[in-house]
Design a protein around this motif. Sequence first.
Motif, PDB file in Angstrom:
ATOM      1  N   MET A   1      92.328 145.051 111.904  1.00  0.00           N
ATOM      2  CA  MET A   1      91.447 144.222 111.738  1.00  0.00           C
ATOM      3  C   MET A   1      92.118 142.733 112.271  1.00  0.00           C
ATOM      4  N   GLY A   2      90.914 141.716 112.708  1.00  0.00           N
ATOM      5  CA  GLY A   2      91.333 140.413 113.018  1.00  0.00           C
ATOM      6  C   GLY A   2      91.742 139.706 111.826  1.00  0.00           C
ATOM      7  N   SER A   3      92.285 138.426 112.480  1.00  0.00           N
ATOM      8  CA  SER A   3      92.620 137.439 111.318  1.00  0.00           C
ATOM      9  C   SER A   3      91.607 136.986 110.628  1.00  0.00           C
TER      10      SER A   3
ATOM     11  N   HIS B   1      89.866 159.513 116.664  1.00  0.00           N
ATOM     12  CA  HIS B   1      89.201 158.782 117.806  1.00  0.00           C
ATOM     13  C   HIS B   1      88.863 159.916 118.644  1.00  0.00           C
ATOM     14  N   SER B   2      89.513 161.042 119.029  1.00  0.00           N
ATOM     15  CA  SER B   2      89.116 161.930 119.991  1.00  0.00           C
ATOM     16  C   SER B   2      88.177 162.624 119.635  1.00  0.00           C
ATOM     17  N   LYS B   3      88.054 163.043 118.242  1.00  0.00           N
ATOM     18  CA  LYS B   3      86.922 163.796 117.881  1.00  0.00           C
ATOM     19  C   LYS B   3      85.334 163.216 118.309  1.00  0.00           C
ATOM     20  N   TRP B   4      85.135 162.004 118.037  1.00  0.00           N
ATOM     21  CA  TRP B   4      83.924 161.311 118.335  1.00  0.00           C
ATOM     22  C   TRP B   4      83.829 160.638 119.554  1.00  0.00           C
TER      23      TRP B   4
ATOM     24  N   LEU C   1      81.512 153.491 113.054  1.00  0.00           N
ATOM     25  CA  LEU C   1      82.470 154.566 112.927  1.00  0.00           C
ATOM     26  C   LEU C   1      84.050 154.094 113.191  1.00  0.00           C
ATOM     27  N   ARG C   2      84.233 153.309 114.280  1.00  0.00           N
ATOM     28  CA  ARG C   2      85.612 152.898 114.702  1.00  0.00           C
ATOM     29  C   ARG C   2      86.365 152.322 113.468  1.00  0.00           C
TER      30      ARG C   2
END
Length: 247
Positions: A1-3, A199-202, A167-168
Motif C-alpha cells: 500500500m502507498g504511504s 494473482h495468476s488465478k484471476w 480483488l488485487r
Amino acid sequence: MGSLEEERLVQMVHEFIESESSTPASFSNSKNLSFNQRTKYFALQEILGSGTDVESEVLENVKRQMRKQNELEETTSSSVKNWLVMSLKCDGFKASLCQTSWITSLDCPGGDYEYIDITIKDENGNSTRLIVDIDFKSQFELARPTATYTELSDTLPPIFVGDENKLRRIISLLCSAAKQSLKETGLHIPPWRRTAYMHSKWFSQCTEVPTRRGNKETKSGTSGSSKVTKWTLPIVKPKRRDFGGGS
C-alpha cells in the motif's frame, strides 16, 4: 500500500479505537493483536465494505440462484458454475465462465482456475467488468494458521463479487498476512500461497468456457440458441490406382 493510503488507514484505526462504536465480536476478543495487525483487519473491512450498488445487486442475485443449487443433479464445482452462468444469463446478465491458465515460472508453479465474469454497462454505455467467485474464501486457507490470520480470513465472504482493483487489494493484504502467519508458525511459504500465484488465478489470460444447457452446448456470453459445432477429421478415401495389364 502507498504511504498516503497507509496514513489514511492509520488515522481510521485511531478514530475507530477512540470512538464508542461497537467492535465486531470476534475482533474485540483478540487482545494480543499488534497495531499493524489491527490496521490490516480494518483495511480489509474497508475494502469489503466499499461495494457499489451494482456489485450488491449482482451478489444478491448470485445468492438467490445459489439457494436453488440443490435442484442440480450434479454438484461438482464445474457443474455448479456452469448452471450459475446460465441462470445469470436468463436473468439478463452478460455472464460467462472463464478459465485462466498459466505456465510454470521461476517463482510460480503453473495451473488453471475457473471463475465467472460479468460485464455491466451503465447509462452512458461504459462497461464494468465484475469477477464472481463462488469459492472465494477457501482459496486463502492455510495449514496451521495463527489466530490472527484465522480472524482475518474469516472476514472474507464465501462468494466474492467485485472489480479487479478490489480483488488485487484483497490478495495483497491476505498474502502479506499469510506470509506472517507461516513465518510465526515456522512453516515454509509454499509457492501457491505467494502473491504471484494468487494473482495468476484471476489475472492470467482468460478463455471463455462453453456452457451446457441440457444436451446443448452454448458459448458463454452469447444467446442460448447459438451452437458450438465440434470439428472432426474428415475421412479420406484412398484412390484406386490402375497399374494396367500391358506387358
